[in-house]
Design an enzyme around this catalytic site. Structure first.
Site, short mmCIF file in Angstrom:
data_model
loop_
_atom_site.label_atom_id
_atom_site.label_comp_id
_atom_site.label_asym_id
_atom_site.label_seq_id
_atom_site.Cartn_x
_atom_site.Cartn_y
_atom_site.Cartn_z
N ILE A 114 0.86 -1.22 0.03
CA ILE A 114 0.06 -0.13 0.01
C ILE A 114 0.92 1.31 -0.06
O ILE A 114 0.54 2.19 -0.71
CB ILE A 114 -1.05 -0.14 1.17
CG1 ILE A 114 -1.85 -1.27 1.23
CG2 ILE A 114 -1.73 1.20 1.47
CD1 ILE A 114 -2.80 -1.32 2.33
N ASP A 152 14.10 3.54 9.26
CA ASP A 152 13.62 2.27 10.32
C ASP A 152 13.03 2.98 11.32
O ASP A 152 13.33 3.76 12.12
CB ASP A 152 14.78 1.60 10.76
CG ASP A 152 14.36 0.40 11.55
OD1 ASP A 152 13.17 0.37 11.87
OD2 ASP A 152 15.34 -0.41 11.73
N ASN A 155 2.95 4.65 7.45
CA ASN A 155 2.30 3.49 6.66
C ASN A 155 3.05 2.27 7.26
O ASN A 155 2.63 0.97 7.34
CB ASN A 155 2.62 3.49 5.12
CG ASN A 155 2.22 2.10 4.60
OD1 ASN A 155 1.01 1.72 4.34
ND2 ASN A 155 3.37 1.63 4.37
N SER A 174 -6.13 0.06 11.00
CA SER A 174 -7.07 -1.50 10.60
C SER A 174 -8.39 -1.21 11.23
O SER A 174 -8.38 -0.93 12.41
CB SER A 174 -6.20 -2.41 10.74
OG SER A 174 -7.01 -3.66 10.47
N LYS A 225 -3.21 -2.00 16.51
CA LYS A 225 -3.75 -1.09 15.42
C LYS A 225 -4.98 -0.28 16.18
O LYS A 225 -5.14 0.97 16.03
CB LYS A 225 -4.49 -1.75 14.17
CG LYS A 225 -3.61 -2.19 13.32
CD LYS A 225 -2.72 -1.25 12.61
CE LYS A 225 -1.73 -1.74 11.45
NZ LYS A 225 -0.89 -0.53 11.01
N THR A 251 -1.32 -8.32 -0.07
CA THR A 251 0.26 -7.90 0.29
C THR A 251 1.05 -8.93 0.94
O THR A 251 0.42 -9.85 1.15
CB THR A 251 0.36 -6.44 1.27
OG1 THR A 251 -0.24 -6.90 2.54
CG2 THR A 251 -0.74 -5.46 0.73
#
Length: 228
Positions: A13, A53, A80, A129, A156, A185
């Site tokens: 994504i 990172d 992301n 999510s 999440k 993914t």
């Protein structure tokens, strides 16, 4: 031109979001922890690679300093980068998942805030999510009801909460979390199926390109506001 940073953007994504924002004329900094993969992805898109990172403070500080030196501001941040647990649910795995999915958001956002405050229309999007939605995970008609990833779901939920709290504490910056949809993914390969990253990225892009009077402090999917 709009200056955008996307973390974990060498695939999935994040990569699709970078492509779509580049098409809209953004200057996109593609953040990735794997230098080779990140450089290859950035070259394929015409983006600017940043070795970033989200679990390493020094890496985050250096990446945002690079943007500061080159651009002097940041208009859009897309948090992301994320991982899901595999195998045992234990302390070390929990620390690894939360360090990436929650603490990573805080590291990057805190480092980015001074640059975002210099933008005329600063926006932060967290790729969260509905797996972390109390409403969805307690609804037997929803697929999240039986999703077998407790650490991912819990992280999440925390990612959405920290996004909402940032929206309250930083009223000059729009902060929103997004449920991008079940996507094919590397992270979801074990589950099979899912739509294309390009399709899911459209919701991320919509929230990344909000006007100055756009919403803040929300969790949204492709249909709009999502209960959580």
């Amino acid at each position: 031109m709009t200056v955008t940073l996307i973390t974990g953007a060498n695939k999935g994504i994040g990569f699709a979001t970078a492509r779509q924002l580049l098409d809209l004329g953004h200057v996109v900094y593609l953040g990735a922890r794997d230098k080779r993969k990140g450089e290859e992805a950035a070259a394929a898109l015409g983006a600017r690679f940043l070795h970033l990172d989200v679990t390493d403070d020094a890496s985050v500080t250096e990446a945002l300093a690079t943007i500061d030196a080159a651009e002097g501001r940041l208009d859009v941040l897309v948090n992301n980068a994320g991982i899901a647990e595999s195998g045992a649910v234990d302390g070390p795995t929990a620390l690894r998942v939360f360090d990436t999915n929650v603490v990573g958001i805080i590291r990057v956002t805190e480092a980015a805030l001074p640059l975002l405050r210099r933008s005329a229309n600063p926006v932060v999007v967290t790729v969260s999510s509905s797996a972390g939605s109390f409403w969805a995970t307690n609804n037997p008609d929803r697929p999240e009801f039986d999703l077998p990833f407790p650490l991912y779901s819990a992280s999440k939920a925390a990612a959405t909460m920290i996004t909402v709290k940032y929206a309250r504490s930083q009223p000059g910056i729009k902060f929103n979390a997004v449920e991008p949809g079940f996507t094919a993914t590397d992270m979801t390969a074990a589950l099979g199926g899912g739509r294309s990253p390009a399709e899911s990225a459209r919701t991320v892009v919509r929230l990344a390109t909000l006007p100055p009077d756009g919403p803040t402090g929300t969790l949204q999917d492709e249909s709009g506001h999502l209960n959580w």
